[in-house]
Design an enzyme around this catalytic site. Structure first.
Site, PDB file in Angstrom:
ATOM      1  N   ASP A 299       0.773  -1.182   0.042  1.00 21.60           N
ATOM      2  CA  ASP A 299       0.032   0.060   0.184  1.00 21.60           C
ATOM      3  C   ASP A 299       1.048   1.364  -0.046  1.00 21.60           C
ATOM      4  O   ASP A 299       0.204   2.480  -0.229  1.00 21.60           O
ATOM      5  CB  ASP A 299      -0.921   0.105   1.241  1.00 21.60           C
ATOM      6  N   HIS A 322      -5.349  -1.917   3.840  1.00 26.61           N
ATOM      7  CA  HIS A 322      -4.686  -0.521   3.511  1.00 26.61           C
ATOM      8  C   HIS A 322      -4.480  -0.349   2.131  1.00 26.61           C
ATOM      9  O   HIS A 322      -4.843   0.664   1.638  1.00 26.61           O
ATOM     10  CB  HIS A 322      -3.242  -0.576   4.105  1.00 26.61           C
TER      11      HIS A 322
END
Length: 419
Positions: A299, A322
């Site tokens: 992420d 995420h």
């Protein structure tokens, strides 16, 4: 003037605030986050959130409304960027590496700036400083990022007192980031890392930690693969408080990097040898999954993919919460386009970047795209309220679920339409 994009923070807010305000500043897009940590007790901004968004506002010369501890609504109208030395102190053991995450994308589009963050450098459920230095920063060089991250002093729960410094020697104004292609995991070529100990009673534990990590790795890897783990004994000048951890990085012949860190947490009652073994097992699992980066880095690359000029591709394993939210955030604030292509146990994330050359300046192709309409209900949210006490070493809600990023849990996040 651009309309304000309103985001409903719901029960989370940490990642939404970090990514949202950083991207809004770069896009010169007014943003408002409401209902911040609405389901928590108490709700609203915590000190580490407040410090992060205040720093971004100073960097982009913006106007900030509602920025005070406990506030459930905060808005920012970004303006022209300024260069300088930006200093943030959480006042707790709150993660200063998370603050570096929000600072770096913005610093890249100044004429050369520094960020200094004080707080926790090695606390649970946050990116460890060594994993950022040894794994993330080298990966960002593939985008053309020229930045240096150093640990001035380590800080642990509950005292904090650590300090990191992020230096961008040359900004990217006038020249966008390069797109990257990481779809071939290649063959493992090297394992390296370091184990550190801070505190009078910790040094004797390091040898056991390193030896057990080597034993587990050597039992699974080809004999010709080098394993180099540095032993670091911290002093009161280089660490505040007591802590021990090991960070391992695996490199492949195609430039892929995987990281794994294990803290010696008294509440988990792991011996030093157990910590070394656990770090090694985690690393081996990441390397053997067919991806090109580990689950905690995936992420963190997305913002840079969104800013780059052209199409980037990265092969990942299970999509973390995420990652899913980072994609939604980027597409709602930038005219970028992400595509997910499942391939067996992995997914190739592609992104048509905006080719940012200066805050608010996109490539001609990106200008033809429109912002993705914010979804009525996102699939996940990030709730890092377990960091409110400064990175206390305890499990967050629903910790350990499949596909979770650090400090995430499943929870609805509602996004409002631009208004």
């Amino acid at each position: 003037e651009k309309p304000v994009i309103t985001v409903d923070g719901d029960a989370g807010g940490g990642q939404i605030l970090r990514n949202g305000f950083s991207l809004a500043a770069l896009a010169q897009q007014p943003i408002k986050v409401v209902n911040i940590r609405g389901a928590r007790t108490p709700p609203g901004l915590r000190p580490q959130h407040l410090e992060g968004i205040t720093m971004v506002n100073r960097l982009c010369g913006g106007r900030l409304v509602g920025a005070e501890q406990g506030s459930c609504e905060v808005a920012m109208w970004p303006q022209g960027f300024t260069s300088g030395d930006f200093k943030v102190d959480t006042g707790t053991a709150g993660s200063c590496t998370l603050l570096a995450q929000i600072a770096l994308p913005c610093l890249l589009f100044t004429s050369g700036s520094t960020f200094s963050g004080r707080g926790g450098t090695d606390v649970n459920w946050s990116p460890p400083i060594d994993e950022m230095r040894l794994c993330l920063m080298p990966l960002l060089q593939r985008f053309g990022v020229q930045a240096e991250l150093t640990c001035v002093k380590r800080g642990f729960f509950p005292r904090g007192g650590g300090e990191i410094k992020l230096t961008v020697a040359e900004g990217h104004c006038g020249r966008p980031l390069r797109p990257i292609s990481m779809t071939d995991p290649g063959t493992l070529s090297r394992v390296y890392g370091q184990a550190f100990a801070a505190g009078a009673n910790e040094a004797q534990q390091l040898d056991h930690m390193i030896e057990e990590a080597r034993r587990v790795l050597r039992g699974r890897l080809a004999p010709e693969i080098p394993i180099d783990i540095e032993k670091v004994l911290e002093t009161p000048d280089t660490a505040s408080g007591t802590g021990t951890a090991i960070t391992l990085v695996a490199a492949t012949d195609t430039g892929c990097l995987f990281g794994a860190t294990q803290f010696k947490d008294p509440k988990q009652r792991l011996s030093s040898a157990d910590c070394g073994a656990k770090a090694a097992e985690t690393l081996l699992k990441e390397v053997g999954g067919g991806a090109c980066v580990d689950q905690f880095v995936q992420d963190q690359l997305l913002i840079f993919m969104a800013l780059a000029d052209g199409t980037s591709e990265v092969r990942v394993g299970d999509l973390t919460d995420h990652t899913k939210l980072a994609i939604q955030t980027a597409e709602s604030l930038l005219p970028c386009k992400f595509t997910l292509k499942p391939e067996g146990a992995t997914t190739v994330i592609s992104c048509e970047g905006v080719g940012l050359t200066a805050p608010g300046c996109f490539s001609e192709e990106a200008k033809t795209r429109t912002l993705a309409p914010p979804p009525a209900v996102a699939t996940t949210s990030q709730d890092d309220s377990h960091l409110d006490n400064g990175g206390a070493p305890h499990d967050p809600p629903n910790a350990g679920g499949k596909g979770k990023g650090r400090g995430s849990r499943t929870k609805g996040v509602r996004w409002s339409s631009p208004s």
